[in-house]
Design a protein around this motif. Structure first.
Motif, PDB file in Angstrom:
ATOM      1  N   GLY A 171      30.744  49.796  56.875  1.00  0.00           N
ATOM      2  CA  GLY A 171      31.695  49.262  55.907  1.00  0.00           C
ATOM      3  C   GLY A 171      32.863  48.578  56.582  1.00  0.00           C
ATOM      4  N   TYR A 172      33.992  48.586  55.893  1.00  0.00           N
ATOM      5  CA  TYR A 172      35.188  47.881  56.370  1.00  0.00           C
ATOM      6  C   TYR A 172      36.412  48.733  56.041  1.00  0.00           C
ATOM      7  CZ  TYR A 172      37.837  43.721  57.768  1.00  0.00           C
ATOM      8  OH  TYR A 172      38.631  42.824  58.443  1.00  0.00           O
ATOM      9  N   ARG A 173      37.394  48.736  56.973  1.00  0.00           N
ATOM     10  CA  ARG A 173      38.598  49.551  56.786  1.00  0.00           C
ATOM     11  C   ARG A 173      39.840  48.751  57.139  1.00  0.00           C
ATOM     12  NH1 ARG A 173      39.609  55.632  59.323  1.00  0.00           N
ATOM     13  NH2 ARG A 173      41.581  56.042  58.253  1.00  0.00           N
ATOM     14  N   VAL A 174      40.897  48.953  56.342  1.00  0.00           N
ATOM     15  CA  VAL A 174      42.192  48.309  56.569  1.00  0.00           C
ATOM     16  C   VAL A 174      43.280  49.373  56.532  1.00  0.00           C
ATOM     17  CG1 VAL A 174      43.857  46.596  55.758  1.00  0.00           C
ATOM     18  CG2 VAL A 174      41.403  46.185  55.451  1.00  0.00           C
ATOM     19  N   LEU A 175      44.140  49.385  57.557  1.00  0.00           N
ATOM     20  CA  LEU A 175      45.272  50.314  57.615  1.00  0.00           C
ATOM     21  C   LEU A 175      46.535  49.521  57.920  1.00  0.00           C
ATOM     22  CD1 LEU A 175      46.609  53.122  57.723  1.00  0.00           C
ATOM     23  CD2 LEU A 175      45.940  53.244  60.137  1.00  0.00           C
ATOM     24  N   TYR A 176      47.490  49.562  56.990  1.00  0.00           N
ATOM     25  CA  TYR A 176      48.788  48.905  57.201  1.00  0.00           C
ATOM     26  C   TYR A 176      49.854  49.977  57.373  1.00  0.00           C
ATOM     27  CZ  TYR A 176      53.271  46.817  56.031  1.00  0.00           C
ATOM     28  OH  TYR A 176      54.602  46.453  56.048  1.00  0.00           O
ATOM     29  N   GLN A 177      50.723  49.803  58.391  1.00  0.00           N
ATOM     30  CA  GLN A 177      51.817  50.740  58.638  1.00  0.00           C
ATOM     31  C   GLN A 177      53.099  49.977  58.964  1.00  0.00           C
ATOM     32  OE1 GLN A 177      49.476  53.181  61.656  1.00  0.00           O
ATOM     33  NE2 GLN A 177      50.555  54.822  60.574  1.00  0.00           N
ATOM     34  N   SER A 178      54.192  50.449  58.398  1.00  0.00           N
ATOM     35  CA  SER A 178      55.505  49.878  58.673  1.00  0.00           C
ATOM     36  C   SER A 178      56.476  51.027  58.928  1.00  0.00           C
ATOM     37  CB  SER A 178      55.987  49.030  57.489  1.00  0.00           C
ATOM     38  OG  SER A 178      57.276  48.516  57.739  1.00  0.00           O
ATOM     39  N   TYR A 179      57.134  50.991  60.094  1.00  0.00           N
ATOM     40  CA  TYR A 179      58.062  52.058  60.474  1.00  0.00           C
ATOM     41  C   TYR A 179      59.183  51.455  61.307  1.00  0.00           C
ATOM     42  CZ  TYR A 179      59.856  56.215  62.884  1.00  0.00           C
ATOM     43  OH  TYR A 179      60.658  57.193  63.399  1.00  0.00           O
ATOM     44  N   GLU A 180      60.412  51.908  61.040  1.00  0.00           N
ATOM     45  CA  GLU A 180      61.567  51.381  61.770  1.00  0.00           C
ATOM     46  C   GLU A 180      62.553  52.506  62.049  1.00  0.00           C
ATOM     47  OE1 GLU A 180      65.049  48.183  60.764  1.00  0.00           O
ATOM     48  OE2 GLU A 180      62.978  47.487  60.521  1.00  0.00           O
ATOM     49  N   THR A 181      63.064  52.543  63.299  1.00  0.00           N
ATOM     50  CA  THR A 181      64.042  53.555  63.684  1.00  0.00           C
ATOM     51  C   THR A 181      64.776  53.078  64.938  1.00  0.00           C
ATOM     52  OG1 THR A 181      64.323  55.929  64.175  1.00  0.00           O
ATOM     53  CG2 THR A 181      62.461  54.817  65.203  1.00  0.00           C
ATOM     54  N   GLY A 182      65.774  53.827  65.382  1.00  0.00           N
ATOM     55  CA  GLY A 182      66.454  53.495  66.620  1.00  0.00           C
ATOM     56  C   GLY A 182      65.627  53.917  67.819  1.00  0.00           C
ATOM     57  N   ASP A 183      65.687  53.136  68.920  1.00  0.00           N
ATOM     58  CA  ASP A 183      64.915  53.498  70.101  1.00  0.00           C
ATOM     59  C   ASP A 183      65.827  54.044  71.197  1.00  0.00           C
ATOM     60  OD1 ASP A 183      66.149  51.359  71.347  1.00  0.00           O
ATOM     61  OD2 ASP A 183      64.421  50.038  71.227  1.00  0.00           O
ATOM     62  N   PHE A 184      65.274  54.235  72.389  1.00  0.00           N
ATOM     63  CA  PHE A 184      66.005  54.869  73.486  1.00  0.00           C
ATOM     64  C   PHE A 184      67.154  54.005  74.007  1.00  0.00           C
ATOM     65  CE2 PHE A 184      62.670  52.289  75.201  1.00  0.00           C
ATOM     66  CZ  PHE A 184      63.188  51.721  76.350  1.00  0.00           C
ATOM     67  N   THR A 185      67.200  52.716  73.636  1.00  0.00           N
ATOM     68  CA  THR A 185      68.274  51.835  74.089  1.00  0.00           C
ATOM     69  C   THR A 185      69.380  51.696  73.057  1.00  0.00           C
ATOM     70  OG1 THR A 185      67.269  49.830  73.171  1.00  0.00           O
ATOM     71  CG2 THR A 185      66.578  50.499  75.383  1.00  0.00           C
ATOM     72  N   GLY A 186      69.201  52.318  71.897  1.00  0.00           N
ATOM     73  CA  GLY A 186      70.161  52.135  70.814  1.00  0.00           C
ATOM     74  C   GLY A 186      69.834  50.934  69.948  1.00  0.00           C
ATOM     75  N   GLN A 187      68.775  50.206  70.327  1.00  0.00           N
ATOM     76  CA  GLN A 187      68.311  49.078  69.533  1.00  0.00           C
ATOM     77  C   GLN A 187      67.297  49.573  68.495  1.00  0.00           C
ATOM     78  OE1 GLN A 187      69.587  45.968  69.954  1.00  0.00           O
ATOM     79  NE2 GLN A 187      70.912  46.737  71.583  1.00  0.00           N
ATOM     80  N   THR A 188      66.634  48.635  67.847  1.00  0.00           N
ATOM     81  CA  THR A 188      65.676  48.978  66.793  1.00  0.00           C
ATOM     82  C   THR A 188      64.246  49.011  67.314  1.00  0.00           C
ATOM     83  OG1 THR A 188      67.061  48.028  65.053  1.00  0.00           O
ATOM     84  CG2 THR A 188      64.724  48.267  64.569  1.00  0.00           C
TER      85      THR A 188
END
Length: 260
Positions: free
Chosen positions: A225-242
């Motif tokens: 068959g066929y599979r689709v997975l969409y993910q969206s995630y956002e947070t601060g990283d180890f540098t203080g950036q996104t």
């Protein structure tokens, strides 16, 4: 842990589960083990340490850099209630050139989904399947959680560093299965998760055609068959950036399910 020991442990676990389930068969328990191969590509956007990039990796390139992959699902059911665990472990590595210096990049991605489902609708279709079960059309709502872990290793000029991010999100969905004939089966599944809680969103959908048979004297089904997975995630990283992961993973799936 080496690949050989990992495979041995996995095999021992499968045999243990099979033995335990066989012993409990009279109580109505069932166990289904489903290893599979997902020929997936990646497309979307990512950001780390303030650097944004577009991800466009076809399956042919992902396969070229693949080191290790393990994908499978385990399902336990009794009566109308069931529990399942779907896991994916993919490790890739590649060598690039940065300012005339060789750069080694390794990426490990782990996805694990655990859910509970309830067979809310069960309609007989007449006759039995080739494995002796009544032909059915079933609908099963489900609820669960999806865990994702990303890890990157970089080596350049004798220096190395490793960075990672992981997150968990709840999901709700539904799945269904229809026995078309005594051998052929059609199934599908869809869910949505995250619900914008802490900037987390996801959607998963898959559809399969299955062919029932016996393998090693056990009921089994080949699936494609066929599979689709969409993910969206956002947070601060180890540098203080996104840190941002907004990616769709999709492609054909081929697998085998065995009942114990």
């Amino acid at each position: 842990m080496t690949r050989r020991s990992t495979a041995a442990n996995a095999g021992a676990l499968i045999l243990l589960c099979a033995a335990a389930t066989s012993a409990q068969a009279e109580d109505g328990w069932s166990l289904t083990i489903s290893p599979y191969v997902w020929a997936s590509s990646l497309d979307g956007k990512a950001a780390l340490a303030g650097q944004r990039t577009h991800i466009d990796i076809p399956f042919s390139e992902a396969l070229e850099h693949l080191d290790l992959a393990a994908l499978g699902e385990v399902e336990i059911m009794r009566g109308r209630w069931g529990l399942y665990l779907d896991g994916q472990y993919v490790k890739t590595s590649q060598d690039e050139e940065l300012l005339s210096q060789e750069l080694a990049l390794g990426i490990t991605k782990v996805n694990a989904m655990a859910g509970v489902f309830y067979r809310i609708y069960d309609s007989p279709q007449g006759g039995d399947t080739v494995t002796g079960e009544p032909r059915r059309f079933v609908v099963e709502p489900m609820v669960g959680a999806r865990w994702t872990k990303l890890k990157a290793n970089v080596e350049v000029l004798g220096f190395s560093t490793s960075k990672k991010a992981d997150w968990t999100e709840p999901f709700v969905g539904v799945r269904s299965s229809l026995d078309l004939t005594d051998r052929w089966n059609l199934s599908g599944e869809a869910d949505v998760g995250g619900f914008d809680i802490d900037d987390r969103r996801s959607a998963n959908a898959q559809a399969f055609v299955g062919y029932r048979m016996h393998l090693l004297s056990r009921p089994a089904m080949l699936r494609a068959g066929y599979r689709v997975l969409y993910q969206s995630y956002e947070t601060g990283d180890f540098t203080g950036q996104t840190f941002r992961w907004d990616v769709t993973q999709q492609g054909p799936v081929v697998g085998l399910s065995m009942d114990f």
